[in-house]
Write an enzyme that holds these catalytic residues in place. Structure first.
Site, short mmCIF file in Angstrom:
data_model
loop_
_atom_site.label_atom_id
_atom_site.label_comp_id
_atom_site.label_asym_id
_atom_site.label_seq_id
_atom_site.Cartn_x
_atom_site.Cartn_y
_atom_site.Cartn_z
N GLY A 49 0.84 -1.20 0.00
CA GLY A 49 0.00 0.00 0.00
C GLY A 49 0.87 1.24 0.00
O GLY A 49 1.41 1.66 1.03
N GLN A 92 -1.56 -7.44 -3.41
CA GLN A 92 -1.11 -8.08 -2.18
C GLN A 92 -1.57 -9.53 -2.09
O GLN A 92 -1.06 -10.29 -1.27
CB GLN A 92 -1.58 -7.30 -0.95
CG GLN A 92 -3.05 -7.45 -0.63
CD GLN A 92 -3.40 -6.83 0.71
OE1 GLN A 92 -4.41 -6.17 0.82
NE2 GLN A 92 -2.60 -7.00 1.74
N ASP A 116 -0.45 -1.96 4.76
CA ASP A 116 -1.37 -0.81 4.79
C ASP A 116 -2.04 -0.73 3.42
O ASP A 116 -2.17 0.33 2.84
CB ASP A 116 -0.58 0.48 5.09
CG ASP A 116 -1.49 1.68 5.27
OD1 ASP A 116 -2.68 1.50 5.53
OD2 ASP A 116 -1.00 2.83 5.14
N HIS A 119 -6.91 -3.54 3.41
CA HIS A 119 -7.67 -3.67 4.66
C HIS A 119 -8.92 -4.53 4.46
O HIS A 119 -9.95 -4.32 5.11
CB HIS A 119 -8.04 -2.31 5.26
CG HIS A 119 -6.88 -1.39 5.41
ND1 HIS A 119 -5.73 -1.75 6.07
CD2 HIS A 119 -6.66 -0.13 4.98
CE1 HIS A 119 -4.86 -0.76 6.02
NE2 HIS A 119 -5.39 0.23 5.36
N ASP A 146 -4.87 -0.62 10.57
CA ASP A 146 -6.30 -0.29 10.36
C ASP A 146 -7.23 -1.50 10.36
O ASP A 146 -8.15 -1.58 9.54
CB ASP A 146 -6.47 0.51 9.05
CG ASP A 146 -5.69 1.82 9.10
OD1 ASP A 146 -5.46 2.33 10.21
OD2 ASP A 146 -5.30 2.32 8.04
C1 LIG Z 1 -4.25 3.31 2.85
S1 LIG Z 1 -3.53 3.50 1.27
C2 LIG Z 1 -1.80 3.37 1.61
C3 LIG Z 1 -1.29 4.52 2.36
C4 LIG Z 1 0.20 4.61 2.50
N1 LIG Z 1 0.80 3.42 3.06
C5 LIG Z 1 0.49 5.80 3.41
O1 LIG Z 1 0.69 5.58 4.63
O2 LIG Z 1 0.46 6.91 2.93
C6 LIG Z 1 -3.94 1.98 0.58
C7 LIG Z 1 -3.29 1.65 -0.74
O3 LIG Z 1 -3.47 0.26 -0.94
C8 LIG Z 1 -3.64 0.03 -2.31
N2 LIG Z 1 -4.32 -1.26 -2.48
C9 LIG Z 1 -5.64 -1.55 -2.38
N3 LIG Z 1 -5.87 -2.83 -2.62
C10 LIG Z 1 -4.67 -3.39 -2.86
C11 LIG Z 1 -4.25 -4.72 -3.18
N4 LIG Z 1 -5.11 -5.72 -3.30
N5 LIG Z 1 -2.92 -4.95 -3.35
C12 LIG Z 1 -2.02 -3.93 -3.24
N6 LIG Z 1 -2.37 -2.66 -2.95
C13 LIG Z 1 -3.68 -2.40 -2.77
C14 LIG Z 1 -4.42 1.23 -2.81
O4 LIG Z 1 -4.18 1.41 -4.20
C15 LIG Z 1 -3.88 2.36 -1.96
O5 LIG Z 1 -2.87 3.07 -2.62
#
Ligand SMILES: C[S@@+](CC[C@H](N)C(=O)[O-])C[C@H]1O[C@@H](n2cnc3c(N)ncnc32)[C@H](O)[C@@H]1O
Length: 258
Positions: A49, A92, A116, A119, A146
């Site tokens: 993330g 992920q 992150d 979730h 989270d």
């Molecule tokens: C909460 S944000 C990350 C925030 C970052 N770590 C920060 O602290 O600024 C969640 C991220 O997870 C990514 N995401 C969502 N589903 C995902 C998946 N299945 N695999 C990888 N990344 C994913 C989204 O694209 C998003 O950019």
């Protein structure tokens, strides 16, 4: 491990300087005691993330001299990392992709892995067991952020928490005698229904879906010794893969057994 580096404090960092969704410095305060043992060491850190890249930059400044790797289904367009930061596009839940990233970036295993990303319980569980078992060093730290999203009714796999009435035997009979005063015959059909339903009634409020369900499953791993012991006279067949698991309101920290 924590005792080794207890006097070391984190570098002077302010979350406001980073384009991250880690909401406040309170987040860093929670992280502090778990990250402290790694400060000043040449470590490798993987974060699932990336979003805007701010947290990768934060970790790079936190652990100077360290390798920081990020994974996301969307990579940020306007992020110019400073330091030893690498980003890879993928999910992920794609274990083959995760292994490629890990084997190329940290063949000896990562010291710290932070989830992150989605979730979402099922996805979080897939990456957790794959990365924890195969790509986290013994003594390494796995962080799940989270997890409370699992209690939100408007989260994709969240569910509101229902406080159901505790139906232990005592309260069952007290309730019964109270109802007798109202009229046995009036109550009888309900009594019969409750007796039939008794094996299925939830004894304690429970929530076993999404992120919350996943975190509760981790408790079973933490208790592997008693789970496999089965009875007071039994013998455990294995101990937990976790040295320690600490659950805070928003973050779960797991230290892998040596
Ligand atoms: C909460 S944000 C990350 C925030 C970052 N770590 C920060 O602290 O600024 C969640 C991220 O997870 C990514 N995401 C969502 N589903 C995902 C998946 N299945 N695999 C990888 N990344 C994913 C989204 O694209 C998003 O950019």
């Amino acid at each position: 491990m924590a005792q080794e580096n207890e006097t070391v404090s984190r570098p002077e960092l302010n979350l406001a300087d980073y384009n991250t969704d880690k909401i406040s410095n309170a987040y860093l305060d929670t992280y502090d005691e778990f990250l402290r043992p790694f400060i000043g060491k040449n470590i490798s850190l993987l974060e699932l993330g990336i979003l805007n890249g701010g947290s990768l930059q934060l970790w790079s400044d936190y652990f100077t001299e360290s390798k920081i790797v990020g994974v996301d289904i969307h990579l940020p367009k306007d992020f110019n990392p400073k330091g030893d930061i690498h980003m890879f596009k993928g999910s992920q839940a794609d274990t083959k992709f995760l292994s490629e990233v890990c084997n190329n970036s940290a063949p000896e295993g990562f010291d710290i892995i932070i989830d992150d990303a989605s979730h979402v319980g099922e996805l979080t569980k897939i990456s957790f067991w794959h990365l924890f078992d195969n790509h986290l060093k013994p003594g390494g730290l796995y962080v799940i952020e989270d997890w409370g999203t699992g209690y939100w009714e408007d989260w994709p796999d969240g569910r509101g928490f229902e406080m159901r009435r505790n139906s232990n035997k005592l309260s069952f009979f007290l309730d019964f005698f109270r109802k007798v005063r109202i009229g046995f015959f009036l109550y009888f059909p309900r009594l019969l229904a409750r007796l039939l339903a008794y094996p299925f009634v939830v004894k304690m409020p429970s929530h076993d879906y999404g992120m919350v369900g996943f975190v509760k499953q981790l408790l079973d791993e933490q208790s592997a010794k008693d789970v496999t012991r089965k009875r007071i006279s039994g013998k455990p067949t294995r101990i937990s893969k976790f040295q320690k698991m600490i659950i805070t309101p928003s973050i779960v920290f797991i230290i892998k057994a040596e």
